[in-house]
Design an enzyme around this catalytic site. Sequence first.
Site, PDB file in Angstrom:
ATOM      1  N   ASP A   1      -1.945  -0.921   6.006  1.00 47.23           N
ATOM      2  CA  ASP A   1      -2.190  -0.259   7.290  1.00 47.23           C
ATOM      3  C   ASP A   1      -3.664  -0.030   7.598  1.00 47.23           C
ATOM      4  O   ASP A   1      -3.993   0.510   8.658  1.00 47.23           O
ATOM      5  CB  ASP A   1      -1.471   1.094   7.322  1.00 47.23           C
ATOM      6  CG  ASP A   1      -2.152   2.145   6.450  1.00 47.23           C
ATOM      7  OD1 ASP A   1      -2.458   1.829   5.274  1.00 47.23           O
ATOM      8  OD2 ASP A   1      -2.384   3.265   6.931  1.00 47.23           O
TER       9      ASP A   1
ATOM     10  N   ASP B   1      -0.269   5.215   0.884  1.00 48.75           N
ATOM     11  CA  ASP B   1      -0.529   6.163   1.973  1.00 48.75           C
ATOM     12  C   ASP B   1      -0.549   5.452   3.319  1.00 48.75           C
ATOM     13  O   ASP B   1      -1.280   4.478   3.518  1.00 48.75           O
ATOM     14  CB  ASP B   1      -1.864   6.876   1.759  1.00 48.75           C
ATOM     15  CG  ASP B   1      -1.777   7.949   0.686  1.00 48.75           C
ATOM     16  OD1 ASP B   1      -0.703   8.551   0.545  1.00 48.75           O
ATOM     17  OD2 ASP B   1      -2.779   8.182  -0.007  1.00 48.75           O
TER      18      ASP B   1
ATOM     19  N   ASP C   1       0.853  -1.181   0.000  1.00 45.16           N
ATOM     20  CA  ASP C   1       0.000   0.000   0.000  1.00 45.16           C
ATOM     21  C   ASP C   1       0.898   1.244   0.000  1.00 45.16           C
ATOM     22  O   ASP C   1       2.105   1.159   0.298  1.00 45.16           O
ATOM     23  CB  ASP C   1      -0.892  -0.025   1.243  1.00 45.16           C
ATOM     24  CG  ASP C   1      -1.861   1.131   1.294  1.00 45.16           C
ATOM     25  OD1 ASP C   1      -2.387   1.518   0.238  1.00 45.16           O
ATOM     26  OD2 ASP C   1      -2.085   1.670   2.392  1.00 45.16           O
TER      27      ASP C   1
END
Length: 272
Positions: free
Chosen positions: A214, A15, A13
Amino acid sequence: MPSLTDSLIVVSDLDGCLIDSHTQQWSAALPVLDSLREHNIPVILCSSKTAAETIAIQNELGLQGEAFIAENGAVIQLNDEWDDHADYPRVINGDTHESIRKVLEELRQSEGYKFTTYDDVDDAMIGELTGLTPKMIALAKLQEASQTLIWRDSDERLSAFSEQLNNLGLCMMEGGHFWHVLDQRGGKGSALTWLIDQYRQREGRRPTTIGVGDSPNDVTMLDVADYAVIVQGYSKQPVVVKNDNPQRVYRTQAYGPEGWCEGLNYFLGSSV
């Protein structure tokens, strides 16, 4: 544990992981990125960002030409070297952005749901919400197969809205800051499963995968990956994976790029 000598892929991922979600910086991750590149280990970016954004970020990170997954799995870009592939250069999973936009507008008009999409606001507002530069804002608006949504209604209404979308073949995914609406045929997990199979067919063996995420919209990708790094994040909802075996899953103490490095160092050793 995976090894730098394995047939290995890192799927990450952006961001809140490889990129700091507040500053949009990634300098802390560069040493590990450089080491992975030296060992010829592909880093497959897998995020809610558009293909146009992802290509720009690849260029900044020195990952030009690698395959990537955009718009939460609704878009899959193939490796530049795979120009003989039947689906080259990219695959769109499900409905287009315009089709999804029309469905959302119809629901907003008929049911009175309160939400804001990227199509509703100007560049200045997107910049305030995301911290993106004007150049990246323009690229973020080039959605091909999803819609970014800021929910402004109650939790009860959110559940009803989500159910209606599901009945229409769409789904909602929660990212670090926003919700994302896409076709149910998308999703990071299904996109990664398909991409792994393309590597298996071309290389004659299934690569070992380390997934890094996250937030809840990373869960399906983390479930598919052989090993999972869950970077400390800011989502209100926990990141719950199916197989939380400590030999497979590592949860970092650090946030953002520092956490990204911490997780990969855990699985690959400090030499990475």
